[in-house]
Design a protein around this motif. Structure first.
Motif, PDB file in Angstrom:
ATOM      1  N   ASN B 148       0.770  -1.234   0.000  1.00  0.00           N
ATOM      2  CA  ASN B 148       0.000   0.000   0.000  1.00  0.00           C
ATOM      3  C   ASN B 148       0.805   1.292   0.000  1.00  0.00           C
ATOM      4  O   ASN B 148       0.227   2.363  -0.094  1.00  0.00           O
ATOM      5  CB  ASN B 148      -0.967  -0.008   1.188  1.00  0.00           C
ATOM      6  N   ILE B 149       2.085   1.179   0.180  1.00  0.00           N
ATOM      7  CA  ILE B 149       2.901   2.387   0.011  1.00  0.00           C
ATOM      8  C   ILE B 149       3.664   2.161  -1.290  1.00  0.00           C
ATOM      9  O   ILE B 149       4.503   1.273  -1.400  1.00  0.00           O
ATOM     10  CB  ILE B 149       3.829   2.603   1.213  1.00  0.00           C
ATOM     11  N   ILE B 150       3.254   2.945  -2.271  1.00  0.00           N
ATOM     12  CA  ILE B 150       3.635   2.621  -3.648  1.00  0.00           C
ATOM     13  C   ILE B 150       4.856   3.432  -4.076  1.00  0.00           C
ATOM     14  O   ILE B 150       4.942   4.626  -3.778  1.00  0.00           O
ATOM     15  CB  ILE B 150       2.472   2.955  -4.616  1.00  0.00           C
ATOM     16  N   GLY B 151       5.728   2.787  -4.807  1.00  0.00           N
ATOM     17  CA  GLY B 151       6.844   3.527  -5.383  1.00  0.00           C
ATOM     18  C   GLY B 151       8.053   2.652  -5.596  1.00  0.00           C
ATOM     19  O   GLY B 151       8.356   1.780  -4.783  1.00  0.00           O
ATOM     20  N   LYS B 152       8.722   2.894  -6.735  1.00  0.00           N
ATOM     21  CA  LYS B 152       9.933   2.121  -7.040  1.00  0.00           C
ATOM     22  C   LYS B 152      11.137   3.040  -7.201  1.00  0.00           C
ATOM     23  O   LYS B 152      12.222   2.581  -7.535  1.00  0.00           O
ATOM     24  CB  LYS B 152       9.717   1.307  -8.322  1.00  0.00           C
ATOM     25  N   SER B 153      10.912   4.325  -7.005  1.00  0.00           N
ATOM     26  CA  SER B 153      12.004   5.281  -7.194  1.00  0.00           C
ATOM     27  C   SER B 153      13.043   5.103  -6.083  1.00  0.00           C
ATOM     28  O   SER B 153      12.717   4.593  -5.007  1.00  0.00           O
ATOM     29  CB  SER B 153      11.448   6.706  -7.146  1.00  0.00           C
ATOM     30  N   PRO B 154      14.277   5.534  -6.338  1.00  0.00           N
ATOM     31  CA  PRO B 154      15.318   5.413  -5.308  1.00  0.00           C
ATOM     32  C   PRO B 154      14.901   6.099  -4.011  1.00  0.00           C
ATOM     33  O   PRO B 154      15.151   5.581  -2.915  1.00  0.00           O
ATOM     34  CB  PRO B 154      16.519   6.123  -5.935  1.00  0.00           C
ATOM     35  N   ALA B 155      14.206   7.247  -4.122  1.00  0.00           N
ATOM     36  CA  ALA B 155      13.793   7.976  -2.920  1.00  0.00           C
ATOM     37  C   ALA B 155      12.833   7.125  -2.076  1.00  0.00           C
ATOM     38  O   ALA B 155      12.923   7.104  -0.845  1.00  0.00           O
ATOM     39  CB  ALA B 155      13.114   9.283  -3.318  1.00  0.00           C
ATOM     40  N   MET B 156      11.920   6.404  -2.755  1.00  0.00           N
ATOM     41  CA  MET B 156      10.972   5.579  -2.006  1.00  0.00           C
ATOM     42  C   MET B 156      11.630   4.309  -1.487  1.00  0.00           C
ATOM     43  O   MET B 156      11.256   3.792  -0.427  1.00  0.00           O
ATOM     44  CB  MET B 156       9.759   5.235  -2.881  1.00  0.00           C
ATOM     45  N   LYS B 157      12.626   3.812  -2.225  1.00  0.00           N
ATOM     46  CA  LYS B 157      13.338   2.619  -1.734  1.00  0.00           C
ATOM     47  C   LYS B 157      13.997   2.935  -0.403  1.00  0.00           C
ATOM     48  O   LYS B 157      14.049   2.101   0.506  1.00  0.00           O
ATOM     49  CB  LYS B 157      14.369   2.162  -2.762  1.00  0.00           C
ATOM     50  N   LYS B 158      14.473   4.177  -0.283  1.00  0.00           N
ATOM     51  CA  LYS B 158      15.088   4.600   0.971  1.00  0.00           C
ATOM     52  C   LYS B 158      14.034   4.626   2.089  1.00  0.00           C
ATOM     53  O   LYS B 158      14.311   4.230   3.222  1.00  0.00           O
ATOM     54  CB  LYS B 158      15.695   6.001   0.778  1.00  0.00           C
ATOM     55  N   VAL B 159      12.844   5.078   1.727  1.00  0.00           N
ATOM     56  CA  VAL B 159      11.754   5.110   2.713  1.00  0.00           C
ATOM     57  C   VAL B 159      11.445   3.694   3.197  1.00  0.00           C
ATOM     58  O   VAL B 159      11.303   3.441   4.396  1.00  0.00           O
ATOM     59  CB  VAL B 159      10.482   5.766   2.110  1.00  0.00           C
ATOM     60  N   PHE B 160      11.368   2.749   2.251  1.00  0.00           N
ATOM     61  CA  PHE B 160      11.078   1.358   2.625  1.00  0.00           C
ATOM     62  C   PHE B 160      12.149   0.800   3.555  1.00  0.00           C
ATOM     63  O   PHE B 160      11.849   0.085   4.515  1.00  0.00           O
ATOM     64  CB  PHE B 160      10.957   0.471   1.382  1.00  0.00           C
ATOM     65  N   THR B 161      13.409   1.126   3.252  1.00  0.00           N
ATOM     66  CA  THR B 161      14.506   0.643   4.099  1.00  0.00           C
ATOM     67  C   THR B 161      14.326   1.172   5.524  1.00  0.00           C
ATOM     68  O   THR B 161      14.475   0.436   6.501  1.00  0.00           O
ATOM     69  CB  THR B 161      15.861   1.145   3.529  1.00  0.00           C
ATOM     70  N   LEU B 163      11.531   2.163   6.892  1.00  0.00           N
ATOM     71  CA  LEU B 163      10.339   1.547   7.488  1.00  0.00           C
ATOM     72  C   LEU B 163      10.662   0.174   8.072  1.00  0.00           C
ATOM     73  O   LEU B 163      10.229  -0.163   9.170  1.00  0.00           O
ATOM     74  CB  LEU B 163       9.247   1.393   6.428  1.00  0.00           C
ATOM     75  N   GLU B 164      11.425  -0.594   7.320  1.00  0.00           N
ATOM     76  CA  GLU B 164      11.836  -1.924   7.786  1.00  0.00           C
ATOM     77  C   GLU B 164      12.551  -1.804   9.125  1.00  0.00           C
ATOM     78  O   GLU B 164      12.334  -2.607  10.033  1.00  0.00           O
ATOM     79  CB  GLU B 164      12.789  -2.585   6.777  1.00  0.00           C
ATOM     80  N   LYS B 165      13.407  -0.787   9.226  1.00  0.00           N
ATOM     81  CA  LYS B 165      14.161  -0.605  10.475  1.00  0.00           C
ATOM     82  C   LYS B 165      13.224  -0.145  11.592  1.00  0.00           C
ATOM     83  O   LYS B 165      13.350  -0.570  12.736  1.00  0.00           O
ATOM     84  CB  LYS B 165      15.271   0.432  10.273  1.00  0.00           C
ATOM     85  N   ALA B 166      12.282   0.720  11.235  1.00  0.00           N
ATOM     86  CA  ALA B 166      11.392   1.297  12.253  1.00  0.00           C
ATOM     87  C   ALA B 166      10.498   0.243  12.897  1.00  0.00           C
ATOM     88  O   ALA B 166      10.221   0.312  14.092  1.00  0.00           O
ATOM     89  CB  ALA B 166      10.531   2.392  11.624  1.00  0.00           C
ATOM     90  N   VAL B 167      10.028  -0.739  12.111  1.00  0.00           N
ATOM     91  CA  VAL B 167       9.071  -1.707  12.674  1.00  0.00           C
ATOM     92  C   VAL B 167       9.743  -2.743  13.574  1.00  0.00           C
ATOM     93  O   VAL B 167       9.068  -3.403  14.362  1.00  0.00           O
ATOM     94  CB  VAL B 167       8.249  -2.431  11.563  1.00  0.00           C
ATOM     95  N   LYS B 168      11.048  -2.863  13.456  1.00  0.00           N
ATOM     96  CA  LYS B 168      11.732  -3.900  14.249  1.00  0.00           C
ATOM     97  C   LYS B 168      12.001  -3.468  15.679  1.00  0.00           C
ATOM     98  O   LYS B 168      12.290  -4.300  16.534  1.00  0.00           O
ATOM     99  CB  LYS B 168      13.048  -4.270  13.565  1.00  0.00           C
TER     100      LYS B 168
END
Lengths: 120, 456
Positions: B148-161, B163-168
């Motif tokens: 549900n959080i959409i995006g493949k751009s480098p900027a969004m990939k950074k966001v996903f990274t 997020l992964e850290k934040a949920v742990k």
């Protein structure tokens, strides 16, 4: 019967069953099946001075006699249970049990008669 | 073991006469499917079939009702257990209720009504609990950030990274991004993908509350703390205990209140307004702002110590114009979502419409894009979205102007076009406002025509 005061009182069971005769008949049959068995087991437990078993059987029997409106028997069974649980007045256990047995035998006769009336 | 609509009840009762009565009472409701057990061990052997409810006689031959209750609750805490006892003992009842019994009923003449009432209440609770569980599952799916959080751009990939850290972990998260970039969505994604997901998520929009109310809203108050405080009220921090509080627009918080917030965050405890009692807190904090808080610190409008306390794991949400590659992916996602919600069938976006979408700078970010796409779906012929179905109604022309890299001449043309639009093509007025001669404006207009210049 025969001028004796009736032991069985269906008020409680009729309240729960809302005067459903099928339910009443089923409960009479179950009581008639179970009562002699429990009485025999309880007598055996008291005779053999197995007080743990006496506690369990007396406790288990209380709701059954309660359902049939045999409140005095329920009180005696609780006394028997408490004495056995607390290991008090154990020498009076048989004196407590015998009237219970006597009343239950009388109740069985009464129920058999009522059942016949039902089935007519 | 019954059909889908039946309500399976296991009843443990060693007295056969009473057991029969119990079965009769329980089956008065045709939905109930009742199975009897005359001892505790037999019940435990069958517990894996997961009855909806259990009734237990307090005194059983092989174990006490209390022991059996504890065993059941250890394995299946969600199954309601009603204890039925021959004796009414308040102390026993309280002890059993504390141990997790749903109800304690005595074997008297009221048993029929009490038992059926209790079961009906339990059913309502089960239904509510199921509803809550379903909603929780839906929330987890809704905020599953991979979907549900959409995006493949480098900027969004950074966001996903990030997020992964934040949920742990439980680290404080600060989300920064322009309006409409989805800061609350990110906060919810962190919460609903973390170990706190079954606990409350409490959002507070600092900008939406006047400062006079914010303190009591955040920290709660005691009865009589101020005029109108007629009863105790817990604040948002207490509401969020064991869960997450999301402080949106944190940059708008008054400096005096910042000091109080800092204390609460440092001490992990608060005192309600007008009270003395210390309330311990276990709250994860997520903040968001569109402001540059570092600059606010320099300007003296945001406390430096609070800034560092709240910074935690910073997640920067890029504006849409910095991730043009994602625009079409997000557009398609919103088209599908809108079509599904409104049973519209498959709608595709034509090449011309795609060009138009890509040429725009999206000053309102995702929020604006969603609105534009939803309107386009409505305006479309039901099969395809054409360029003319796409209408931009951005409020932020200034951001729009500088959001797109252009040549000096293009900027000049854009400024002239905007002024002409604003002043109803009144060349004299535009020349006056821009402090140039009217011939300059005419010259620009001629060049714009020659170069076929179109702003959008």
């Amino acid at each position: 019967m025969n001028g004796q005061q009736e032991i069985i009182n269906f008020d409680y069971i009729n309240t729960i069953g809302q005067n459903n005769n099928d339910f009443l008949l089923k409960m009479i049959n179950t009581f008639l099946d179970q009562c002699p068995i429990i009485l025999a087991e309880l007598e055996e437990a008291v005779l053999s001075e197995d007080w743990e078993k006496t506690v369990n059987l007396a406790h288990r029997f209380v709701p059954s006699v309660g359902l049939m409106g045999m409140d005095d028997v329920a009180i005696d069974l609780k006394q028997l249970e408490n004495n056995a649980k607390n290991r008090m007045h154990l020498d009076q256990s048989m004196d407590l049990f015998l009237p219970i047995k006597q009343t239950c035998i009388q109740a069985i006769e009464e129920l058999e008669t009522k059942k016949k009336l039902f089935l007519i | 073991m019954g059909n889908n609509t039946s309500f399976k009840i296991y009843a443990v009762e060693d007295d056969p006469v009473f057991a029969k009565m119990l079965k009769y009472v329980l089956t008065l409701d045709p939905e109930h499917e009742v199975e009897l057990f005359d001892n505790g061990l037999d019940l435990m052997d069958n517990l894996h079939h997961r009855p909806a409810l259990i009734t237990i006689d307090y005194s059983l031959p092989d174990m006490s009702g209390e022991d059996l209750l504890k065993r059941v609750k250890y394995q299946f805490p969600e199954i309601p257990v009603i204890i039925i006892s021959a004796q009414e003992r308040i102390k026993t009842a309280v002890k059993l209720l504390k141990a997790g019994a749903y109800d304690y009923i005595t074997k008297d003449e009221d048993i029929r009504e009490r038992l059926l009432n209790s079961i009906n209440n339990a059913k309502k609770n089960i239904s509510l609990a199921n509803e809550v569980e379903t909603l929780r599952e839906e929330l987890s799916i809704k905020y599953d950030f991979e979907k549900n959080i959409i995006g493949k751009s480098p900027a969004m990939k950074k966001v996903f990274t990030m997020l992964e850290k934040a949920v742990k972990t439980n680290i404080t998260v600060s989300v920064n991004g322009e309006t409409g970039t989805g800061k609350e969505l990110i906060a919810k994604a962190v919460h609903f993908n973390s170990s706190r997901k079954n606990k409350p998520f409490i959002p507070v929009n600092i900008a939406a509350l006047p400062n006079s109310l914010l303190e009591s809203e955040l920290f709660g108050y005691e009865k009589g703390a101020f005029t109108g405080a007629n009863s105790r009220r817990i604040g948002k921090f207490e509401e969020a205990n064991k869960g997450t509080i999301f402080l949106d627009e944190i940059g708008e918080m008054d400096v005096n209140l910042q000091a109080k917030l800092l204390r609460v965050i440092q001490e992990r405890e608060l005192v309600r307004i007008g009270g003395n009692e210390l309330v311990k807190l276990d709250v994860r904090i997520i903040t968001a702002t569109h402001k540059d808080l570092a600059k606010e610190v320099q300007a003296g409008t945001f406390r430096e110590d609070l800034y560092y306390r709240l910074l935690g794991l910073p997640i920067y949400l890029p504006p849409l114009r910095e991730r043009q590659n994602d625009v079409l992916i997000i557009c398609k996602y919103f088209v599908e979502q809108f079509s599904k919600e409104n049973q519209l069938g498959n709608i595709y976006i034509t090449q011309d419409a795609q060009k138009k979408l890509l040429a725009y700078s999206w000053p309102g970010n995702i929020r604006e894009l969603k609105a534009v796409i939803e309107l386009a779906c409505v305006m479309s012929d039901g099969e395809k979205i054409d360029a003319e179905d796409i209408q931009f109604n951005s409020l932020n022309k200034d951001t729009d102007l500088f959001s797109k890299e252009m040549t000096m001449k293009e900027y000049t043309f854009t400024i002239v076009r905007n002024f002409l639009e604003k002043y109803d093509d009144n060349v004299l007025l535009v020349a006056e406002k821009l402090n140039v001669g009217k011939s300059t404006i005419y010259r620009y207009l001629k060049e714009m025509e020659e170069e076929n210049f179109q702003l959008r």
